[in-house]
Design an enzyme around this catalytic site. Structure first.
Site, PDB file in Angstrom:
ATOM      1  N   ARG A  65       0.823  -1.209   0.000  1.00  0.00           N
ATOM      2  CA  ARG A  65       0.000   0.000   0.000  1.00  0.00           C
ATOM      3  C   ARG A  65       0.857   1.260   0.000  1.00  0.00           C
ATOM      4  O   ARG A  65       0.491   2.281  -0.585  1.00  0.00           O
ATOM      5  CB  ARG A  65      -0.908   0.023   1.234  1.00  0.00           C
ATOM      6  CG  ARG A  65      -2.095  -0.922   1.177  1.00  0.00           C
ATOM      7  CD  ARG A  65      -2.893  -0.847   2.482  1.00  0.00           C
ATOM      8  NE  ARG A  65      -3.350   0.511   2.748  1.00  0.00           N
ATOM      9  CZ  ARG A  65      -3.298   1.103   3.944  1.00  0.00           C
ATOM     10  NH1 ARG A  65      -2.777   0.453   4.975  1.00  0.00           N
ATOM     11  NH2 ARG A  65      -3.766   2.317   4.110  1.00  0.00           N
ATOM     12  N   HIS A  69       0.231   4.575  -2.164  1.00  0.00           N
ATOM     13  CA  HIS A  69      -0.021   5.878  -1.550  1.00  0.00           C
ATOM     14  C   HIS A  69       1.022   6.906  -1.982  1.00  0.00           C
ATOM     15  O   HIS A  69       0.719   8.105  -2.069  1.00  0.00           O
ATOM     16  CB  HIS A  69      -0.033   5.749  -0.024  1.00  0.00           C
ATOM     17  CG  HIS A  69      -1.319   5.202   0.511  1.00  0.00           C
ATOM     18  ND1 HIS A  69      -1.988   5.778   1.573  1.00  0.00           N
ATOM     19  CD2 HIS A  69      -2.069   4.128   0.138  1.00  0.00           C
ATOM     20  CE1 HIS A  69      -3.093   5.091   1.829  1.00  0.00           C
ATOM     21  NE2 HIS A  69      -3.150   4.078   0.976  1.00  0.00           N
ATOM     22  N   ASN A  96      -3.005   8.505   5.476  1.00  0.00           N
ATOM     23  CA  ASN A  96      -1.747   7.774   5.595  1.00  0.00           C
ATOM     24  C   ASN A  96      -1.405   7.350   7.024  1.00  0.00           C
ATOM     25  O   ASN A  96      -0.353   6.731   7.248  1.00  0.00           O
ATOM     26  CB  ASN A  96      -0.592   8.627   5.045  1.00  0.00           C
ATOM     27  CG  ASN A  96      -0.599   8.706   3.534  1.00  0.00           C
ATOM     28  OD1 ASN A  96      -1.047   7.788   2.862  1.00  0.00           O
ATOM     29  ND2 ASN A  96      -0.113   9.818   2.999  1.00  0.00           N
ATOM     30  N   HIS A 194      -5.956  -5.813  -2.335  1.00  0.00           N
ATOM     31  CA  HIS A 194      -6.628  -5.990  -1.043  1.00  0.00           C
ATOM     32  C   HIS A 194      -6.680  -7.457  -0.628  1.00  0.00           C
ATOM     33  O   HIS A 194      -7.232  -7.782   0.426  1.00  0.00           O
ATOM     34  CB  HIS A 194      -8.051  -5.425  -1.104  1.00  0.00           C
ATOM     35  CG  HIS A 194      -8.094  -3.928  -1.115  1.00  0.00           C
ATOM     36  ND1 HIS A 194      -9.260  -3.220  -1.296  1.00  0.00           N
ATOM     37  CD2 HIS A 194      -7.108  -2.995  -0.977  1.00  0.00           C
ATOM     38  CE1 HIS A 194      -8.998  -1.918  -1.269  1.00  0.00           C
ATOM     39  NE2 HIS A 194      -7.693  -1.765  -1.074  1.00  0.00           N
TER      40      HIS A 194
END
Length: 327
Positions: A65, A69, A96, A194
């Site tokens: 992730r 991000h 975040n 995910h």
């Protein structure tokens, strides 16, 4: 008769054109960027991550992730890693706050600085780490393009407007991905990330309870799954972690799509994949696959696409000595 002399203006534009072409040709990402300047770079990253995954496999999801991000805010420039003495960096922004694993990136950077000081960027480290944690969880391997340089700016507000929120609908998701040069297919494929990792209850509790705590649930979420989630997440729970892909949290596979097809995607943004014909077709394709189908190959391609977003190359940016601060 036309003059054979070139005007100063024309010469200027030709020079500018040649400079742009030269810079473009020499500023592209490529596989094996460090083969001459730091030939052991990827092997060093792999070795460090092998050690990390043996003792902390739960970091696979967060580290994957982190690359996402980073790329969606200012491009893949390592800006998510920067610290701020006033709490105004990207990592301090609400989207975040759940990121983990910064110390792992630091650990990799330390090892690389020992081998080849000032050569490998923090942005490239995150891209390679994202691939290696995917492989470590039985996911696909892809050749990582490298050559990114690190940015010098990190802004608290930018994640709020650039990162797709967990409550986004399909129109918002498509728009946000397209704004980064990514396709609808990239959206549905990268959502498959995910399959590993966990989430705090607060990220999906609005689907279980309304703001007053009464029994008002999201009709797009499977009712049996709602009850299971409610047993884990009480009203106002900010700390409990729930698997995004129950039973397969540490294995990279296509079971995420099976859950989404059954209306058991954890987030509203997962459920939204059923609201578009293209994304729904891909969900159905992967959920019906007896094995990995095309997902592994597709994921590698989409990660490469994402890794090209807004990169700094050539002479832009810098190569940080420490990933949490500019040189």
């Amino acid at each position: 008769m036309a003059s054979s002399k070139l005007s100063p203006c024309l010469i200027f534009h030709q020079v500018v054109f040649l400079v742009l072409v030269f810079n473009s040709a020499n500023a592209q990402l490529r596989v094996g960027f460090y083969k001459d300047t730091c030939p052991k770079a990827e092997a060093i990253v792999e070795e460090v991550m092998h050690q990390v995954m043996k003792v902390a496999p739960s970091l696979s999801g967060p580290l994957l992730r982190m690359h996402f991000h980073d790329c969606f805010v200012r491009g893949c420039d390592g800006s998510v890693l920067l610290n701020s003495s006033t709490g105004q960096a990207e990592k301090d922004s609400p989207p975040n706050l759940s990121l983990r694993g910064y110390q792992i990136i630091d650990r990799v950077k330390t090892a690389l600085e020992k081998e080849c000081p000032g050569v490998v960027s923090c942005a490239d480290i995150m891209a390679i780490v994202a691939r290696d944690v995917t492989v470590a969880t039985m996911g696909p391997f892809w050749e990582v393009e490298t050559g990114r340089r690190d940015g010098r700016v990190s802004n608290f507000l930018e994640p709020l407007t650039n990162l797709p929120p967990f409550f986004a609908n399909i129109s918002q998701l498509i728009s946000m991905f397209r704004s980064k040069g990514l396709s609808v297919k990239d959206l549905v494929v990268l959502s498959g990330g995910h399959t590993i990792g966990t989430s705090h209850c607060s990220s999906f509790s609005s689907r279980l309870y309304n703001s007053t705590g009464k029994d008002s649930t999201d009709p797009t979420l499977d009712s049996e799954y709602i009850e299971k989630l409610k047993s884990r997440c009480k009203v106002g729970d900010q700390t409990t972690l729930v698997e995004m892909d129950p039973g397969s949290v540490r294995t990279f596979d296509n079971s995420y799509y099976t859950l989404v097809a059954k209306r058991r995607g954890l987030f509203q943004s997962d459920a939204a994949l059923l609201d578009n014909s293209e994304t729904k077709a891909y969900v159905k394709l992967q959920s019906a696959a007896t094995h990995r189908s095309t997902f592994f190959k597709d994921f590698g391609v989409s990660m490469i696409n994402m890794g090209r977003v807004g990169v700094l190359t050539g002479k832009a940016g810098e190569i940080r000595k420490v990933c949490s601060k500019v040189n």
